[in-house]
Design an enzyme around this catalytic site. Structure first.
Site, mmCIF file in Angstrom:
data_model
loop_
_atom_site.group_PDB
_atom_site.id
_atom_site.type_symbol
_atom_site.label_atom_id
_atom_site.label_comp_id
_atom_site.label_asym_id
_atom_site.label_seq_id
_atom_site.Cartn_x
_atom_site.Cartn_y
_atom_site.Cartn_z
ATOM 1 C CG ASP A 18 -1.928 -0.815 1.210
ATOM 2 O OD1 ASP A 18 -2.271 -1.490 -0.099
ATOM 3 O OD2 ASP A 18 -2.752 -0.857 2.074
ATOM 4 C CG ASP A 41 9.156 -5.876 11.820
ATOM 5 O OD1 ASP A 41 8.142 -5.780 11.073
ATOM 6 O OD2 ASP A 41 9.483 -5.779 13.001
ATOM 7 C CG ASP A 62 -3.531 -8.644 15.609
ATOM 8 O OD1 ASP A 62 -4.593 -7.943 16.126
ATOM 9 O OD2 ASP A 62 -2.330 -8.282 15.323
#
Length: 536
Positions: free
Chosen positions: A124, A181, A272
């Site tokens: 995005d 990451d 989540d």
């Protein structure tokens, strides 16, 4: 030798009688009668402290659950697939140029039949991450890697929207999600996918580890915080059959489970946890594998850390408001309901701490006239629940994970307590926004790829901390004034407690301003360098 005798020995004979009198003086005990104003202060103050102590005491319950049920963590799947399923690896990105290369290198090393593997880069990005990553994926695809690039021109739904749109185009039965990451190990799928041979398993979550744990004091504190979550909380909840959450990355989800639970939804900042509870209410089982490690990166600057924590605090509170009514009405046991309450609502402690902080000075003045025995009777249980629960919780987590050097955590714990205080203002703002149903954008955490860049930080991120560091410095000075008051009235028992507040607030505020100043200087140097090169 008792405590008074020990203190006398250290101070010398000339001070013995003075300090003994100070520590045992009950001159005002029983003389001062509390009036209505005193009760108006003390009752809400100790009510709030009692609530905070309950949340603190919950850590003892987690410790008990871990010690009793840790052996229930599976080391091998109970059954295995005869034919491996198709897996889609989803890599959500947003303006994270620094970590793209290491992410791709790590994912491409994963061992799994290439005809059954699909890699989706869900980008995005609005900066140079977009063209760079698009070109990189095109080259990798030409080399024969099963990789696809998906770029959205809007951020509808943020990460949840990207995952949902990616799943609509995916061919996999299972979705392995890794944030930018993270660097998954080569055998990640080999060791995790077979747990889904049980058709009731909807999620397999693995444990985070940290590439830059030793980067600075802040990263060590963060690692200690997260170790408690991954080493104890997840194990305790999983072992007891209680609800626990997919952490948004370093895990695999069954596609059918996602669809059955209503898909990825973006009305909270922690999509989540939202999906996790909706799925478990539908009867899906989650599996936690603490022995499967997935390296990641911790925020290296104070404001970046606060932004991350603020997002988690607001998101979890949003999930609590959204799902707790359904959880309390669901046909599940009371243990699941109680644990879900503690899991989803702990961030309410931050606004409570702000109120307690504001009341602390007048309450200390009122309590000056109360005998020390009465103060001990009230304060000691609070300290045991709040302070010693933290100490026990994190030291046990470090001993579990690092049995040979866990004692280092003893020296990090005071800084952990201070940084917990430093989050009070920013997380209070986040919780209040959640309670007021104020929506905000998904703010990503700055990432620098320490494994690739070494000590040098690559592309700098813009920092806009605004009023926050000044408010933190103001609170630090306020508590410093309280330290002066305690010294004046010889209330030395309160000094260690107050010093945590002083150091926490000043650490957060001053370090944020310093880091922003350094970032500004770096930007100016780079701009000047570009000008010189252009002229020459």
């Amino acid at each position: 030798m008792d405590s008074i005798g020990s203190l006398a020995f250290l101070l010398g004979p000339a001070k013995v009688s003075t300090w003994t009198h100070v520590l045992t003086d009950n001159t005002f005990a029983g003389i001062h009668k509390l009036d209505w104003f005193d009760w108006l202060l003390l009752v809400p103050y100790f009510t709030l402290l009692g609530i905070l102590a309950i949340y603190g005491a919950h850590r003892f319950a987690v410790i008990r659950g871990y010690l009793k049920y840790r052996n229930r963590v599976p080391q091998e799947p109970a059954q295995r697939f005869e034919q491996l399923p198709r897996v889609t690896i989803q890599l959500p990105l947003f303006n994270e140029r620094n970590v793209v290369d290491q992410l791709m290198e790590g994912v491409l090393r994963i061992r799994y039949p290439r005809e059954l593997l699909e890699i989706q880069v869900l980008d995005d990005s609005t900066d140079d991450t977009h063209p760079y990553t698009e070109a990189l994926v095109a080259r990798l695809k030409e080399q024969g890697h099963p990789i696809e690039y998906v770029h959205r021109t809007n951020r509808t739904g943020y990460k949840a929207g990207a995952l949902q749109e990616g799943m609509a185009k995916a061919r996999g039965e299972f979705m392995a999600v890794f944030d930018a990451d993270f660097i998954p190990p080569e055998d990640y799928l080999e060791k995790t996918i077979h747990f889904f041979a049980d058709p009731k398993v909807g999620v397999v979550q693995t444990r985070w580890t940290y590439l830059n744990r030793d980067h600075n004091l802040l990263t060590e504190v963060q690692a200690l915080m997260l170790d408690g979550h991954f080493a104890l909380e997840h194990v305790a909840r999983f072992g007891q059959g209680l609800f626990f959450n997919f952490n948004g990355t370093a895990g695999i989800l069954r596609r059918v489970m996602i669809e059955d639970a209503g898909g990825w939804q973006h009305d909270t900042l922690t999509e989540d946890s939202d999906l996790s509870y909706r799925a478990q209410l539908k009867g899906w089982r989650f599996v936690y594998l603490p022995w499967m490690e997935c390296p990641s990166e911790l925020p290296v600057d104070t404001y970046g850390f606060q932004v991350q924590q603020q997002r988690w605090a607001k998101g979890l509170t949003q999930v609590a408001m959204k799902l707790l009514p359904a959880i309390m009405k669901a046909p599940i046991g009371w243990r699941e309901k109680v644990e879900a309450w503690f899991h989803l609502t702990p961030n309410i402690s931050y606004p409570l701490m702000v109120i307690v902080s504001a009341m602390m000075l007048p309450v200390m003045m009122v309590r000056f006239y109360i005998g020390w025995e009465q103060m001990v009777m009230v304060d000691v249980p609070m300290i045991v629940c709040s302070f010693w629960s933290v100490v026990s919780f994190y030291l046990l987590a470090e001993k579990v994970l690092y049995p040979n050097n866990w004692k280092r955590a003893i020296f990090i714990l005071p800084f952990l307590l201070a940084m917990g205080v430093a989050l009070t203002i920013s997380n209070t703002k986040a919780v209040i926004e959640a309670l007021m149903r104020k929506q905000s954008s998904f703010v990503r955490t700055p990432k620098y790829a320490p494994k690739a860049a070494g000590a040098r930080l690559a592309v700098a991120y813009k920092r806009k901390s605004g009023w926050l560091p000044f408010a933190e410095i103001g609170m630090g000075l306020f508590f410093l004034g309280m330290v002066g008051y305690c010294i004046e009235v010889m209330n030395f028992f309160a000094l260690p407690f107050l010093s945590i507040f002083v150091s926490g607030y000043l650490w957060a505020g001053c370090s944020t301003l310093w880091q922003e100043y350094q970032a500004k200087l770096k930007f100016e140097r780079e701009a000047h360098k570009v000008e010189v090169e252009a002229v020459s």
